[in-house]
Design an enzyme around this catalytic site. Sequence first.
Site, PDB file in Angstrom:
ATOM      1  N   GLU A 104      -0.583   6.563 -24.341  1.00 47.03           N
ATOM      2  CA  GLU A 104      -0.380   6.821 -25.885  1.00 47.03           C
ATOM      3  C   GLU A 104       0.390   7.675 -26.098  1.00 47.03           C
ATOM      4  OE1 GLU A 104      -4.608   7.436 -27.020  1.00 47.03           O
ATOM      5  OE2 GLU A 104      -5.247   5.388 -26.427  1.00 47.03           O
ATOM      6  N   GLU A 117      -8.018   2.614 -24.740  1.00 49.03           N
ATOM      7  CA  GLU A 117      -7.844   2.740 -23.039  1.00 49.03           C
ATOM      8  C   GLU A 117      -8.217   1.763 -22.165  1.00 49.03           C
ATOM      9  OE1 GLU A 117      -8.993   4.739 -25.774  1.00 49.03           O
ATOM     10  OE2 GLU A 117      -7.541   6.300 -25.460  1.00 49.03           O
ATOM     11  N   HIS A 158     -11.982  17.307 -24.850  1.00 51.17           N
ATOM     12  CA  HIS A 158     -10.650  17.356 -24.467  1.00 51.17           C
ATOM     13  C   HIS A 158     -10.607  18.463 -23.075  1.00 51.17           C
ATOM     14  CE1 HIS A 158      -9.706  16.091 -28.363  1.00 51.17           C
ATOM     15  NE2 HIS A 158      -8.555  15.877 -28.093  1.00 51.17           N
ATOM     16  N   PHE A 204     -11.640  10.990 -22.708  1.00 48.23           N
ATOM     17  CA  PHE A 204     -11.162   9.480 -23.438  1.00 48.23           C
ATOM     18  C   PHE A 204     -10.943   8.553 -22.449  1.00 48.23           C
ATOM     19  CE2 PHE A 204      -9.010  12.503 -26.721  1.00 48.23           C
ATOM     20  CZ  PHE A 204     -10.282  12.623 -27.349  1.00 48.23           C
ATOM     21  N   PRO A 236     -13.830   4.842 -22.374  1.00 50.65           N
ATOM     22  CA  PRO A 236     -13.562   3.326 -22.714  1.00 50.65           C
ATOM     23  C   PRO A 236     -13.009   2.464 -21.628  1.00 50.65           C
ATOM     24  CG  PRO A 236     -12.963   4.883 -24.439  1.00 50.65           C
ATOM     25  CD  PRO A 236     -13.171   5.707 -23.475  1.00 50.65           C
ATOM     26  N   GLN A 284      -4.861  10.114 -22.275  1.00 47.60           N
ATOM     27  CA  GLN A 284      -4.404  11.112 -23.113  1.00 47.60           C
ATOM     28  C   GLN A 284      -5.212  12.494 -22.635  1.00 47.60           C
ATOM     29  OE1 GLN A 284      -3.882  11.025 -27.391  1.00 47.60           O
ATOM     30  NE2 GLN A 284      -1.674  11.041 -26.770  1.00 47.60           N
TER      31      GLN A 284
END
Lengths: 408, 338
Positions: free
Chosen positions: B42, B73, B142, B99, B102, B95
């Site tokens: 991404e 993902e 994050h 994340f 998934p 990213q």
Amino acid sequence: MSQQLTGPDLAGEGPDPRTTTASSDGSTSGSTQAFEEVFGPTRDNEPELVQLLTPEGERQHHPLFDQDFSADMLRGFYRDMVLVRRLDTEATALQRHGELGLWAQLLGQEAAQIGAGRALRAQDHVFPTYREHGVAWCKGVDPLRLLAIFRGVDQGAWDPEAHHFGLYTIVIGAQTLHAVGYGMGMQRDGVVGTGDPDRDAAVIAHFGDGASSQGDVNEAFIFAASYNAPVVFFCQNNQWAISEPIERQSRIPLYQRANGFGFPGVRVDGNDVLATYAVTQAALQRAREGQGPTFVEAYTYRMGAHTTTDDPTRYRLNDDVERWKLRDPIKRLEVYLRRNGLVDDAWLAEVGEEANELGRTLREGCKSMPDPKPDAMFAHVYAEETEELRAQREGFAAYHASFEGGAA
Amino acid sequence: MSEQLLERPAERVVERVTLAKALNAGLRRAMEADDKVLVMGEDVGKLGGVFRITDGLQKDFGEDRVIDSPLAESGIVGTAVGLALRGYRPVVEIQFDGFVYPAYDQIVCQVAKMRYRSGGNLTMPMVIRIPYGGGIGAVEHHSESPEAQFAHTPGLKVVTCSNPVDGYWMIQQAIASDDPVIFLEPKRQYHADKVDLDTSATPDPLFASRVVRSGSDATLVTYGPQVKVALAAAEAAAAEGRSLEVIDLRTLSPLDLGPVYDSVRRTGRAVVTHEAHVNLGMGAEIAARISEECFYSLEAPVLRVGGYDTPYPASRIEEEFLPDLDRVLDAVDRSFDH
Ligand SMILES: Cc1ncc(C[n+]2csc(CCOP(=O)(O)OP(=O)(O)O)c2C)c(N)n1
């Protein structure tokens, strides 16, 4: 004869032969009618399928997908279906005798698989789920290799590149993404849309109606549409995902979903080998020419159990099974072949004998399959084995040897 | 292993680079060396990735090789599987650490097992790059450290770089590997320090740990973002007359514990530190193995310092969650109390 599906715009204005609702008997209530206008046909009122051969064995014609079939082709389809059904019944029997741990039956889905499988060119690549025995057959994978998986000998140790037939995939829908990525690789390799029929290639991804609910399948649709990947999504809607009916997966006919992703969807009679062949061929051709993905919904029925551990009497009506028996894919082709003088008793007997021979080969081959050596579990974890794993493998070997040698 | 990807240029170029720049240069070198190398993810194209690690690559190599993907993902990793099966070497960017989940199914069930299932007929030369770890004041998802989840999966190899020089070489070596590599990048180091990078040097092997500071009183075992913390702790300890050896594991699967055992046999004490939760983390494995291998050399039990067994907290209190110099030194003290 080259055929083309038209692009997604087909779904727009005007009559589309693929989305025509079968006329009900006139007594439809207003609300039902409105429902059907918006969502398409319901299950009880089956839609008009692309069909080239009726259950009664009568030849139909279709404005987009019709084609001439030579006598040899028709006989070939018949032979394939009979042999693949034998493979299926034989494997089921082998499971009952304890020779296989499990078998996923394809009974009733022969036409969907042989039609799709025979539409493939040598260079087209298949990403199967766990029930694609008929497609494997068309790609020349030794049926014993399939039995080996269900016997627990290996997990699919054929060479996918040699057969252009990928590994059986148990996690439902996962392989549809692999298919799209592989197709993107083909684009980069310059084997899509070159105009050279020996070179242009496509990918086909097989999955079930239940799998269509998975995120991966929907992500695959998006990737394929975004990159115009040369992929045919081939869904065998056999009405059931173990015990869950298609209504639990979708409020609309599955093929209509494709429009939402921006590529065409077609619903074909999955019990009609001529129609599945013609539609899949057209979709593959579209992909090979660089026109992008197509969704083919082969409307069929799983006459057997989901797998040999399943008990469909707990959830499904016997009436349904009886109804679908009347649409048997093999029977209808046999009627057509006989009626048109394309086969005689002697030829049919020959195919029957060939099936018996296949049965014998499978029985003997299955029973004489050696178990893998225990240390086979350590093989092929990595291309470059790690020191840790090497030490474990050697430790395992020494441990075993301590028993064998210890007695002496 | 692709030898072509590991060839080094003869001329010596020395540049002062950050980790981000070094990774970018490493990716660029790999893409130049082999046109089968693809970058996917991404925002990796025009934007150059949210951390700019792929900056300029699409401009130079085109959209067919630096692929801006849909925001999916599982789709990114799953299509990369197909590309790898077709003979490409996809380098996938997730990213942010949080994340990757998934895609977890594709990584664990497909990427990791493809070779095994196929009886060795298929290879999966894929790199999955994940910026990981905390300390950047981010919102949730994050700042996570999922390394143990991948290291626990046979069929995957998991590595992490702690400095620009390693970043430059390790990314190229990971791409050259015929096995799938989870490549963890300590995101708070991306732009932290500049060091000299000699592009003609001979790098350490990919799957090898390294002693980054010698010492004789206790061994600090760590990796990724904690290497800097451990080095600072060793510096502080030295000021107080205690000599700590610091080992950067670099590879988490396979684990290269030879240098750790050698060290612990000399020092008799070991403290393992990482940002990830302590419970069932990498530290548990390392402590167990040190106990097995160095039992008679140990003066104290192997101690662990890590993130608490909570979800990663709100960033205003993340400094409390992340093991810092004081918590590391405290563990060293406890080791000496035995
Ligand atoms: C991700 C995942 N969830 C659950 C299962 C267990 N499972 C195996 S087959 C199946 C039903 C699949 O139905 P469908 O996709 O319609 O294919 P069919 O078997 O009917 O051909 C389920 C739930 C699985 N294999 N993978």
